[in-house]
Design a protein around this motif. Structure first.
Motif, PDB file in Angstrom:
ATOM      1  N   PHE A 100      -1.139   7.387  -3.560  1.00  0.00           N
ATOM      2  CA  PHE A 100      -2.551   7.372  -3.975  1.00  0.00           C
ATOM      3  C   PHE A 100      -3.472   7.293  -2.759  1.00  0.00           C
ATOM      4  CE2 PHE A 100      -1.045   6.093  -8.283  1.00  0.00           C
ATOM      5  CZ  PHE A 100      -1.774   7.016  -9.016  1.00  0.00           C
ATOM      6  N   ILE A 101      -3.108   6.429  -1.790  1.00  0.00           N
ATOM      7  CA  ILE A 101      -3.968   6.245  -0.620  1.00  0.00           C
ATOM      8  C   ILE A 101      -4.083   7.543   0.183  1.00  0.00           C
ATOM      9  CG2 ILE A 101      -4.120   5.039   1.615  1.00  0.00           C
ATOM     10  CD1 ILE A 101      -2.898   2.562   0.108  1.00  0.00           C
ATOM     11  N   SER A 102      -2.968   8.287   0.259  1.00  0.00           N
ATOM     12  CA  SER A 102      -2.986   9.548   1.017  1.00  0.00           C
ATOM     13  C   SER A 102      -3.755  10.643   0.284  1.00  0.00           C
ATOM     14  CB  SER A 102      -1.549  10.028   1.250  1.00  0.00           C
ATOM     15  OG  SER A 102      -1.007  10.539   0.036  1.00  0.00           O
ATOM     16  N   ASP A 155      -9.965   0.914  -6.883  1.00  0.00           N
ATOM     17  CA  ASP A 155      -9.685   0.221  -8.144  1.00  0.00           C
ATOM     18  C   ASP A 155      -9.238   1.217  -9.218  1.00  0.00           C
ATOM     19  OD1 ASP A 155     -10.217  -2.325  -7.254  1.00  0.00           O
ATOM     20  OD2 ASP A 155     -12.274  -2.395  -8.037  1.00  0.00           O
ATOM     21  N   GLU A 156      -9.846   2.404  -9.223  1.00  0.00           N
ATOM     22  CA  GLU A 156      -9.515   3.425 -10.229  1.00  0.00           C
ATOM     23  C   GLU A 156      -8.038   3.818 -10.154  1.00  0.00           C
ATOM     24  OE1 GLU A 156     -12.172   3.334  -8.429  1.00  0.00           O
ATOM     25  OE2 GLU A 156     -13.870   3.662  -9.768  1.00  0.00           O
ATOM     26  N   ASP A 157      -7.506   3.842  -8.944  1.00  0.00           N
ATOM     27  CA  ASP A 157      -6.091   4.185  -8.798  1.00  0.00           C
ATOM     28  C   ASP A 157      -5.202   2.971  -9.047  1.00  0.00           C
ATOM     29  OD1 ASP A 157      -6.517   6.912  -8.186  1.00  0.00           O
ATOM     30  OD2 ASP A 157      -6.947   6.416  -6.087  1.00  0.00           O
ATOM     31  N   ALA A 158      -5.691   1.800  -8.617  1.00  0.00           N
ATOM     32  CA  ALA A 158      -4.872   0.589  -8.739  1.00  0.00           C
ATOM     33  C   ALA A 158      -4.728   0.144 -10.192  1.00  0.00           C
ATOM     34  CB  ALA A 158      -5.481  -0.539  -7.903  1.00  0.00           C
ATOM     35  N   LEU A 183       6.993   0.683  -5.553  1.00  0.00           N
ATOM     36  CA  LEU A 183       5.568   0.353  -5.674  1.00  0.00           C
ATOM     37  C   LEU A 183       4.814   0.710  -4.397  1.00  0.00           C
ATOM     38  CD1 LEU A 183       6.108  -2.904  -7.681  1.00  0.00           C
ATOM     39  CD2 LEU A 183       4.691  -0.994  -8.433  1.00  0.00           C
ATOM     40  N   ARG A 184       5.442   0.511  -3.246  1.00  0.00           N
ATOM     41  CA  ARG A 184       4.812   0.899  -1.988  1.00  0.00           C
ATOM     42  C   ARG A 184       4.661   2.423  -1.920  1.00  0.00           C
ATOM     43  NH1 ARG A 184       6.680  -2.473   2.924  1.00  0.00           N
ATOM     44  NH2 ARG A 184       5.861  -3.926   1.375  1.00  0.00           N
ATOM     45  N   GLY A 185       5.695   3.125  -2.339  1.00  0.00           N
ATOM     46  CA  GLY A 185       5.645   4.592  -2.352  1.00  0.00           C
ATOM     47  C   GLY A 185       4.519   5.095  -3.240  1.00  0.00           C
ATOM     48  N   CYS A 196       2.910  -9.604 -10.335  1.00  0.00           N
ATOM     49  CA  CYS A 196       1.723  -9.103  -9.643  1.00  0.00           C
ATOM     50  C   CYS A 196       2.122  -8.292  -8.416  1.00  0.00           C
ATOM     51  CB  CYS A 196       0.847 -10.267  -9.193  1.00  0.00           C
ATOM     52  SG  CYS A 196       0.013 -11.049 -10.572  1.00  0.00           S
ATOM     53  N   GLU A 197       1.426  -7.195  -8.244  1.00  0.00           N
ATOM     54  CA  GLU A 197       1.653  -6.320  -7.098  1.00  0.00           C
ATOM     55  C   GLU A 197       0.394  -6.370  -6.248  1.00  0.00           C
ATOM     56  OE1 GLU A 197       3.083  -3.109  -4.723  1.00  0.00           O
ATOM     57  OE2 GLU A 197       3.974  -4.703  -5.926  1.00  0.00           O
ATOM     58  N   VAL A 198       0.506  -6.863  -4.986  1.00  0.00           N
ATOM     59  CA  VAL A 198      -0.663  -6.901  -4.113  1.00  0.00           C
ATOM     60  C   VAL A 198      -1.078  -5.464  -3.782  1.00  0.00           C
ATOM     61  CG1 VAL A 198      -1.551  -7.651  -1.873  1.00  0.00           C
ATOM     62  CG2 VAL A 198      -0.001  -9.132  -3.172  1.00  0.00           C
ATOM     63  N   VAL A 199      -2.370  -5.187  -3.933  1.00  0.00           N
ATOM     64  CA  VAL A 199      -2.860  -3.819  -3.747  1.00  0.00           C
ATOM     65  C   VAL A 199      -3.398  -3.660  -2.329  1.00  0.00           C
ATOM     66  CG1 VAL A 199      -4.525  -2.105  -4.561  1.00  0.00           C
ATOM     67  CG2 VAL A 199      -3.452  -3.674  -6.192  1.00  0.00           C
TER      68      VAL A 199
END
Lengths: 345, 345
Positions: B308-310, B135-138, B301-303, B126-129
């Motif tokens: 996506f967030i940016s 949600d669409e990106d995650a 995963l952070r990258g 599991c990867e904490v989002v």
């Protein structure tokens, strides 16, 4: 005694590459080579002049003559890549040091060739031959034996305990068989004729399969499951090679070092590259020579010579032909395919 | 509030692999999936129970359902590899820490699936989002974005300034286009339909070629000579892929990561592996996850999340379908092929 101004040689009749793709054999040399007189080549800086003792005939020579090798021909130059002879002249310090010594070499493709009374080669490409080594072993001790030695290094470094070798009745196959046995590694040799099987086993191949026999595929699948070969050293690159590779276990590497086939292989299971981590790559001795360190080269060439001197390797010569008779006699000698053919001035 | 004992899910109707090889599409889900009630799966030690928010539909899901993926199906289990949801239960310390968090994951193939109200997955997968991520990106940020990121790393580490990407209108192709532009690397995208070209260029592909157009081969040869691409990232593995690879310069690597084609490629120039030092290999995200260090995984995963967030990456969702409607609506939504299809409980 000064060297003569002119010499006899087998001269290439065409330039560049051919469109043809005729496979391994050659019916006649007449369309490709002339036996004639040409000037003795002049060494330039860093080169030596070698009086030929003996030249070997490799598949690459035949491909080259026909214009089917990876390198373009140069019309008017003697053919022949590899041989042994005595250094009789040269330019430069190292060339002077080599004078009088017996050397083996692989010549360039654009310069003078070994199927001649004399050849000019870069001094840096000459390997001094130990006196205990026969001319028969020295004449062909670079192309095939160094290929065998360095390809066997690939197997050893991979930590695999077995490998598959196609066209295993070649000189290369025979050299590999001995290395495999001496290092306790299982060689699975694939050959075309049943008659070659016993000799290849004598030389050290643990298994020999005849690809023209019924049940070949099933037999190989059984061996692939028990011996788990993960390296396929392949001079053929046809559908049989591709099918052997498909039947090999995960992480298998298909290493193509020659293309004897006139047909092309189809990859029926591309998914194996993804899910089974298989790989397809090439091997070329010229690249090894470009990339290896001087120490690595010296160690390898010394190892090869010592193996011949000790008798662990022996060049099986099936015919020794004079340059003057080569156009007439060479095709039939190659056709027999039961040993190495040598050319002498 | 306790979780219910039963849930709705899209359940796989068959076991194992199929003999068929139907290519990328799916006409009807009815032969393969049932929408029905099943018990909510029970987490075992080290596993968490996730209440699904959204699941993505990847090509690998469709191949898997049809029995054409590299892994056998398990009859009676929900389909769906990837998604995002909230951890509502679990067993073990790490599972307890995850409780209440929104996580993204790629499920196993033998256990419970993401096309359901609930899924059980190993806590370690599991990867904490981050809360800023939609949600669409995650929901699809592991399979395709991590594949894009890690394959792009192959290009960067190779020091090549250009690469070729087939089936470039895929989500993966779009993600790669943005990475390529942002790193000043030339992406040559190969697509089937002219209509997709402009959008892919907008996203960052420097060149886009339409393989169905006249002059495609010649155009590619010109680009291969000027841009010198030495990496072919390929999801198709058909004859077009093989021909692109043949036209690429020496030291080119053909990296197969998918097999959309139903035909097999023939290697017409095996000599290129020898004389041009070309290579053929595979890429599989599952292998990357097995081999990468924890630090490398976290950094990747952070990258991906930050990208996506940016807004540098954005998931183009073409349809969001309820599980209850999926058997009826999913094939047509996939057929349109102009974006990502999502499933929601």
């Amino acid at each position: 005694m000064p060297e003569p101004r002119s010499m006899k040689a087998l001269i290439v009749k065409h330039d560049g590459l051919a469109e043809s793709r005729g496979g391994t054999g050659i019916d006649s040399l007449e369309p490709y080579l002339d036996y004639t007189s040409v000037p003795v080549p002049e060494p330039r800086a860093g080169q030596v002049l070698v009086r030929m003792r003996m030249a070997s005939v490799n598949p690459s020579d035949i491909y080259f003559i026909k214009g089917e090798y990876g390198q373009p021909r140069v019309k008017g130059q003697p053919a022949g890549f590899e041989g042994v002879g005595d250094v009789v002249g040269g330019k430069g310090l190292y060339a002077a040091w080599l004078k009088g010594k017996r050397v083996a070499f692989v010549g360039g493709v654009s310069g003078s060739g070994a199927w001649a009374d004399y050849i000019v080669v870069p001094a840096s490409q000459c390997e001094v031959v130990k006196s205990a080594m026969r001319d028969e072993d020295a004449a062909g001790h670079v192309v095939n034996p160094v290929t065998a030695w360095t390809m066997f290094d690939i197997v050893r470094k991979s930590k695999n305990k077995s490998f598959v070798f196609t066209a295993a009745n070649s000189q290369l196959g025979k050299l590999m068989a001995g290395l495999a046995r001496d290092h306790g590694i299982c060689m699975i040799g694939v050959i075309r004729k049943e008659s070659q099987a016993a000799h290849l086993k004598d030389l050290g191949a643990k298994h020999v399969l005849v690809q023209t026999e019924d049940g070949f595929a099933k037999e190989f699948a059984t061996l692939a499951a028990s011996e788990k070969p993960r390296i396929l050293l392949d001079a053929v690159a046809d559908q049989t090679s591709a099918d052997l590779f498909t039947a090999m276990p995960s992480r298998a590497r298909w290493i193509i070092y020659g293309w004897l086939a006139s047909t092309a292989p189809t990859l029926h299971q591309p998914g194996q590259f993804i899910f089974m981590d298989k790989k397809l790559e090439g091997y070329w001795l010229a690249k090894w020579f470009r990339q290896a360190s001087i120490v690595e080269k010296l160690r390898t060439l010394r190892g090869v010579q010592d193996r011949f001197i000790s008798g662990a390797w022996k060049t099986e010569v099936s015919a020794t032909i004079r340059l003057a008779d080569a156009v007439r006699d060479l095709p039939a000698a190659l056709e027999r395919g039961d040993g190495k053919v040598m050319l002498v001035p």
